[in-house]
Motif scaffolding. Sequence first.
Motif, PDB file in Angstrom:
ATOM      1  N   ILE A  17       0.838  -1.203   0.000  1.00 52.15           N
ATOM      2  CA  ILE A  17       0.000   0.000   0.000  1.00 52.15           C
ATOM      3  C   ILE A  17       0.869   1.247   0.000  1.00 52.15           C
ATOM      4  O   ILE A  17       0.639   2.186  -0.753  1.00 52.15           O
ATOM      5  CB  ILE A  17      -0.977  -0.011   1.188  1.00 52.15           C
ATOM      6  N   SER A  18       1.908   1.280   0.830  1.00 54.41           N
ATOM      7  CA  SER A  18       2.764   2.466   0.899  1.00 54.41           C
ATOM      8  C   SER A  18       3.590   2.643  -0.370  1.00 54.41           C
ATOM      9  O   SER A  18       3.975   3.744  -0.712  1.00 54.41           O
ATOM     10  CB  SER A  18       3.672   2.419   2.121  1.00 54.41           C
ATOM     11  N   ALA A  19       3.863   1.566  -1.099  1.00 54.05           N
ATOM     12  CA  ALA A  19       4.645   1.653  -2.327  1.00 54.05           C
ATOM     13  C   ALA A  19       3.777   2.031  -3.521  1.00 54.05           C
ATOM     14  O   ALA A  19       4.291   2.358  -4.578  1.00 54.05           O
ATOM     15  CB  ALA A  19       5.342   0.326  -2.596  1.00 54.05           C
ATOM     16  N   ILE A  32       4.682  11.465 -14.248  1.00 51.20           N
ATOM     17  CA  ILE A  32       5.336  11.702 -12.969  1.00 51.20           C
ATOM     18  C   ILE A  32       4.738  10.730 -11.964  1.00 51.20           C
ATOM     19  O   ILE A  32       3.525  10.723 -11.747  1.00 51.20           O
ATOM     20  CB  ILE A  32       5.111  13.152 -12.498  1.00 51.20           C
ATOM     21  N   GLU A  33       5.591   9.893 -11.385  1.00 50.61           N
ATOM     22  CA  GLU A  33       5.135   8.963 -10.353  1.00 50.61           C
ATOM     23  C   GLU A  33       5.337   9.597  -8.993  1.00 50.61           C
ATOM     24  O   GLU A  33       6.388  10.155  -8.712  1.00 50.61           O
ATOM     25  CB  GLU A  33       5.899   7.643 -10.445  1.00 50.61           C
ATOM     26  N   THR A  49       8.834   9.773  -4.537  1.00 50.69           N
ATOM     27  CA  THR A  49       9.541   8.914  -3.582  1.00 50.69           C
ATOM     28  C   THR A  49      10.952   9.406  -3.312  1.00 50.69           C
ATOM     29  O   THR A  49      11.468   9.234  -2.217  1.00 50.69           O
ATOM     30  CB  THR A  49       9.601   7.463  -4.101  1.00 50.69           C
ATOM     31  N   ASN A  50      11.596  10.034  -4.303  1.00 52.14           N
ATOM     32  CA  ASN A  50      12.975  10.487  -4.098  1.00 52.14           C
ATOM     33  C   ASN A  50      13.047  11.910  -3.555  1.00 52.14           C
ATOM     34  O   ASN A  50      14.120  12.445  -3.360  1.00 52.14           O
ATOM     35  CB  ASN A  50      13.786  10.380  -5.397  1.00 52.14           C
ATOM     36  N   LEU A  55       5.525  19.104  -4.056  1.00 49.34           N
ATOM     37  CA  LEU A  55       5.764  19.694  -5.365  1.00 49.34           C
ATOM     38  C   LEU A  55       4.418  20.118  -5.935  1.00 49.34           C
ATOM     39  O   LEU A  55       3.380  19.575  -5.570  1.00 49.34           O
ATOM     40  CB  LEU A  55       6.456  18.682  -6.285  1.00 49.34           C
ATOM     41  N   VAL A  56       4.437  21.080  -6.853  1.00 46.53           N
ATOM     42  CA  VAL A  56       3.190  21.636  -7.374  1.00 46.53           C
ATOM     43  C   VAL A  56       3.241  21.692  -8.891  1.00 46.53           C
ATOM     44  O   VAL A  56       4.246  22.085  -9.473  1.00 46.53           O
ATOM     45  CB  VAL A  56       2.955  23.064  -6.823  1.00 46.53           C
TER      46      VAL A  56
END
Length: 166
Positions: A17-19, A32-33, A49-50, A55-56
Amino acid sequence: MKTLISQLTVLIISTMISAAQDIIVTHGGETIEGKVIYQTAFEVHYQTTNNGNDLVLGKPKVEKIIFSNGLIEPISAKVDIQNERDWDKVMITDNPMLINGLTEKGKSTLTWDIKSGTFPSAKLKKQQERTKRYAAKLHGHIIYIAAQAEPMGTVPIKHLAIIYGY
């Protein structure tokens, strides 16, 4: 033993779920992931994730969001400007939120001659068409009327027109 299996099962499910990632698709084809945190009327706020920072992206740049649960949410329709013949698709605005995330393509000026007493005058309509045709040549689909280029009270009034696109 049952407790260990239960704990491992919970651990595996929570990791999955968190991934899970949402996918933001832009009109330029970029994907964009990340995780969409929230949306406003004009923006999509997300984290990757990184990068743990918020971000907007401006919604005019975003085509759709594919959420990790499979739900697809359309965000904005692409305005396809191929050449000058598409000038009538170009929009004029003074709302800076409508250009958020878009790329500046060029600049022009619009002159509003309000002496005639009618607003908008035929002269203004011709100026708008000329500016829209120029924007379409640059593959821009939004003209932002940024600021008055002449002091207030000056007739005719000149406005800076900034052309934006994907």
